[in-house]
Design an enzyme around this catalytic site. Sequence first.
Site, PDB file in Angstrom:
ATOM      1  N   THR A  30     -33.964 -95.267  66.830  1.00 54.35           N
ATOM      2  CA  THR A  30     -33.783 -95.619  65.094  1.00 54.35           C
ATOM      3  C   THR A  30     -34.814 -96.559  64.620  1.00 54.35           C
ATOM      4  O   THR A  30     -35.340 -97.338  64.707  1.00 54.35           O
ATOM      5  CB  THR A  30     -32.599 -95.638  65.103  1.00 54.35           C
ATOM      6  OG1 THR A  30     -32.220 -97.087  65.227  1.00 54.35           O
ATOM      7  CG2 THR A  30     -31.051 -94.998  65.589  1.00 54.35           C
ATOM      8  N   VAL A  61     -24.567 -94.877  57.913  1.00 51.92           N
ATOM      9  CA  VAL A  61     -24.159 -94.581  59.073  1.00 51.92           C
ATOM     10  C   VAL A  61     -25.543 -93.948  59.407  1.00 51.92           C
ATOM     11  O   VAL A  61     -26.716 -92.657  58.550  1.00 51.92           O
ATOM     12  CB  VAL A  61     -23.142 -92.866  57.994  1.00 51.92           C
ATOM     13  CG1 VAL A  61     -23.146 -92.108  58.778  1.00 51.92           C
ATOM     14  CG2 VAL A  61     -22.092 -93.978  57.600  1.00 51.92           C
ATOM     15  N   LYS A  62     -25.722 -93.553  60.399  1.00 45.18           N
ATOM     16  CA  LYS A  62     -27.447 -93.560  61.214  1.00 45.18           C
ATOM     17  C   LYS A  62     -26.344 -92.709  62.606  1.00 45.18           C
ATOM     18  O   LYS A  62     -27.464 -91.572  63.102  1.00 45.18           O
ATOM     19  CB  LYS A  62     -28.304 -94.219  61.420  1.00 45.18           C
ATOM     20  CG  LYS A  62     -28.091 -95.228  61.871  1.00 45.18           C
ATOM     21  CD  LYS A  62     -29.314 -96.031  61.217  1.00 45.18           C
ATOM     22  CE  LYS A  62     -29.154 -97.889  61.411  1.00 45.18           C
ATOM     23  NZ  LYS A  62     -30.188 -98.438  61.302  1.00 45.18           N
ATOM     24  N   LYS A 133     -16.846 -98.242  77.674  1.00 48.66           N
ATOM     25  CA  LYS A 133     -15.858 -97.058  78.369  1.00 48.66           C
ATOM     26  C   LYS A 133     -16.228 -95.705  79.776  1.00 48.66           C
ATOM     27  O   LYS A 133     -15.752 -95.738  80.384  1.00 48.66           O
ATOM     28  CB  LYS A 133     -15.445 -96.356  77.104  1.00 48.66           C
ATOM     29  CG  LYS A 133     -13.982 -95.725  77.589  1.00 48.66           C
ATOM     30  CD  LYS A 133     -13.160 -95.532  76.459  1.00 48.66           C
ATOM     31  CE  LYS A 133     -12.101 -94.615  76.129  1.00 48.66           C
ATOM     32  NZ  LYS A 133     -10.852 -94.511  75.227  1.00 48.66           N
ATOM     33  N   TYR A 212     -16.100-127.357  91.697  1.00 49.48           N
ATOM     34  CA  TYR A 212     -14.503-127.011  91.237  1.00 49.48           C
ATOM     35  C   TYR A 212     -14.767-128.197  90.396  1.00 49.48           C
ATOM     36  O   TYR A 212     -15.167-128.195  89.845  1.00 49.48           O
ATOM     37  CB  TYR A 212     -14.560-128.215  93.262  1.00 49.48           C
ATOM     38  CG  TYR A 212     -14.145-128.626  92.823  1.00 49.48           C
ATOM     39  CD1 TYR A 212     -13.772-130.648  92.529  1.00 49.48           C
ATOM     40  CD2 TYR A 212     -15.374-129.379  93.996  1.00 49.48           C
ATOM     41  CE1 TYR A 212     -14.105-131.423  93.106  1.00 49.48           C
ATOM     42  CE2 TYR A 212     -14.801-130.466  95.057  1.00 49.48           C
ATOM     43  CZ  TYR A 212     -14.436-131.596  93.802  1.00 49.48           C
ATOM     44  OH  TYR A 212     -15.012-132.697  94.666  1.00 49.48           O
ATOM     45  N   HIS A 269     -13.969-142.053  84.029  1.00 50.60           N
ATOM     46  CA  HIS A 269     -12.616-141.351  84.066  1.00 50.60           C
ATOM     47  C   HIS A 269     -13.006-141.229  81.708  1.00 50.60           C
ATOM     48  O   HIS A 269     -11.859-141.513  81.265  1.00 50.60           O
ATOM     49  CB  HIS A 269     -11.757-142.065  84.367  1.00 50.60           C
ATOM     50  CG  HIS A 269     -11.534-141.508  85.672  1.00 50.60           C
ATOM     51  ND1 HIS A 269     -10.939-142.882  86.546  1.00 50.60           N
ATOM     52  CD2 HIS A 269     -12.734-141.319  86.380  1.00 50.60           C
ATOM     53  CE1 HIS A 269     -11.190-142.915  87.435  1.00 50.60           C
ATOM     54  NE2 HIS A 269     -12.497-141.446  87.642  1.00 50.60           N
ATOM     55  N   GLY A 298     -19.956-145.834  90.044  1.00 54.48           N
ATOM     56  CA  GLY A 298     -19.821-144.908  90.930  1.00 54.48           C
ATOM     57  C   GLY A 298     -19.483-143.948  89.016  1.00 54.48           C
ATOM     58  O   GLY A 298     -18.773-143.111  89.532  1.00 54.48           O
ATOM     59  N   PHE A 461      -3.851-149.529  63.008  1.00 55.46           N
ATOM     60  CA  PHE A 461      -3.667-150.420  62.461  1.00 55.46           C
ATOM     61  C   PHE A 461      -2.820-151.517  63.164  1.00 55.46           C
ATOM     62  O   PHE A 461      -1.568-150.816  64.728  1.00 55.46           O
ATOM     63  CB  PHE A 461      -2.521-149.953  61.107  1.00 55.46           C
ATOM     64  CG  PHE A 461      -1.298-149.341  61.508  1.00 55.46           C
ATOM     65  CD1 PHE A 461      -0.389-149.932  62.356  1.00 55.46           C
ATOM     66  CD2 PHE A 461      -1.287-148.720  61.193  1.00 55.46           C
ATOM     67  CE1 PHE A 461       0.916-149.464  61.833  1.00 55.46           C
ATOM     68  CE2 PHE A 461      -0.049-147.459  60.837  1.00 55.46           C
ATOM     69  CZ  PHE A 461       0.677-148.638  61.701  1.00 55.46           C
ATOM     70  N   ASP A 466       1.135-160.007  67.221  1.00 52.24           N
ATOM     71  CA  ASP A 466       0.903-160.809  68.389  1.00 52.24           C
ATOM     72  C   ASP A 466      -0.468-160.012  68.556  1.00 52.24           C
ATOM     73  O   ASP A 466      -0.948-160.923  69.516  1.00 52.24           O
ATOM     74  CB  ASP A 466       2.098-159.779  68.980  1.00 52.24           C
ATOM     75  CG  ASP A 466       1.642-158.461  69.162  1.00 52.24           C
ATOM     76  OD1 ASP A 466       1.211-158.032  68.438  1.00 52.24           O
ATOM     77  OD2 ASP A 466       3.309-158.375  69.527  1.00 52.24           O
ATOM     78  N   ARG A 508      -8.122-144.287  60.391  1.00 48.44           N
ATOM     79  CA  ARG A 508      -7.617-144.194  61.952  1.00 48.44           C
ATOM     80  C   ARG A 508      -8.400-143.267  62.615  1.00 48.44           C
ATOM     81  O   ARG A 508      -8.569-142.288  62.232  1.00 48.44           O
ATOM     82  CB  ARG A 508      -6.327-143.885  61.815  1.00 48.44           C
ATOM     83  CG  ARG A 508      -5.531-144.091  63.427  1.00 48.44           C
ATOM     84  CD  ARG A 508      -4.032-143.616  63.116  1.00 48.44           C
ATOM     85  NE  ARG A 508      -4.139-141.854  63.327  1.00 48.44           N
ATOM     86  CZ  ARG A 508      -2.564-141.405  63.399  1.00 48.44           C
ATOM     87  NH1 ARG A 508      -2.028-142.120  63.175  1.00 48.44           N
ATOM     88  NH2 ARG A 508      -2.944-140.067  63.521  1.00 48.44           N
TER      89      ARG A 508
END
Length: 512
Positions: A30, A61-62, A133, A212, A269, A298, A461, A466, A508
Amino acid sequence: MRALISVSDKEGIVEFAKGLERLGFEILSTGGTHKLLKEQGVKAVEVSEYTGSPEMFEGRVKTLHPKIHGGILHKRNDANHVSQAARHGIGGIDLVCVNLYPFKQTTIRTDDFDEIIENIDIGGPAMVRSAAKNFASVYIVTSPLDYDEVLRVIGGADESKKAIFRRNLMIKAYEHTAAYDSMIANYMNERFNDGFGEMKFIAGSKIFDARYGENPHQKGALYEFDYFFSNNFTALKGEASFNNITDINAALALASSFDAAPAVAIVKHANACGFAVKSNLLESYVEALKCDPVSAYGGVVAINGTLDRALAEKINEIYVEVIIAANVDEDALAVFESKKRIKIFTQGNKFLQRANDKYDFKHVDGGFVYQQSDEVKASELENMKLQTARAASEAELKDLEIAWKVAALTKSNCVVYVKNSAVVAIGMGMTSRVDAARAAVAKARDMGLDLRGCALASEAFFPFRDSIDIASEAGVKAVIQPGGSIRDDEVVQAANEHGMAMYFTGVRHFLH
């Protein structure tokens, strides 16, 4: 045999079409594809000529025609289908090669909604889905990367291999149309619903399978958005595991937060256990390692610049599992040649680059939560408000900036202590902020680090005074936090009593 070719991405299409011709295929095509193929000597038939129906409505449309979709979809082993095809003059189409209108590229290039709408493909996805399909009889080709393999398989004699290959192409085809429709839906929700529509689609392309997942009994793989890892991730030594990738993500985010500064981050980590921005990368690494060399063992080291031999030799004095650097010198790589367990990756850039994804999401049982990505904006530091009688010195302000950015990228609840542009103590992932403060100070003392004169950041905050009292005992002289507690006055009063400078950012940065 007959092949229908209609592609937006025309890379390699002429060679592919000529290869199909050599295998005995008649070529239908096309528009621009047909023009290109004819110019290059391919005996292609225009689809409108084949169907006897002209392109209509400016090409909208073609290929939406029974001779096209009937030719693709009818079952070759069903006598009723075969007789219907013969009765209506529908010939078989045995291969469909389609890739779709460049919708995303159009949205990047222009905001003209009319032009964007015209780059929503209709006939292309319909043909792809039809061919997928009926994959038992039809090859559906959606990627130029598959052209050579398609020609090789079709030219072979192994029919069972061809059937498996068509099945694999079918899966790719549905992935292709699903990703395409997802992209359109996400764009429309971004444009009209602030990115939060009734449905959210997340589509990524697989880069590699991990050895894994988080644990040996889990499968894992890395997927990417917009070719980010394809363009910015090269394995120089070893293979990245699932956990490596998540740690690299955290380390890279931190090390790249200071533009071109020689920043080095050490992560274990997914949490920082060392960070510094000194005059050069070697010095930054040495200072970053002092924060917590036990945890650094590590861990992952992210280098915002080039890993050279001198830095490599210093890193090689301990065991780190992963290094991610903007760039790596060959003689630096040679330093680790005898170390089998270390993994080294580079982005191939001058400095580390982030994808800066606009949105963030996290799996929860039964679904996922989705949000705008968090970032520390320059305005937070530029507009922070002094709350105390004492103001921070220029050096303390620099340390406050580092502490604030590190805190924003560290699991809550967290506190970060910085002295002379290096993290000297960090407490993270605690259920109370005062415990985070105590843990950080205790770890620093175990390492023999002097916190006197350092700056302190909290990503949220302080609910009580303390933590400020603990900070004072450690020698903190300047504090940065969002503010917003009902006891802000008490916290500020504590800072004044201890002769500290305290700033509120008003923002925050929880990280869970």
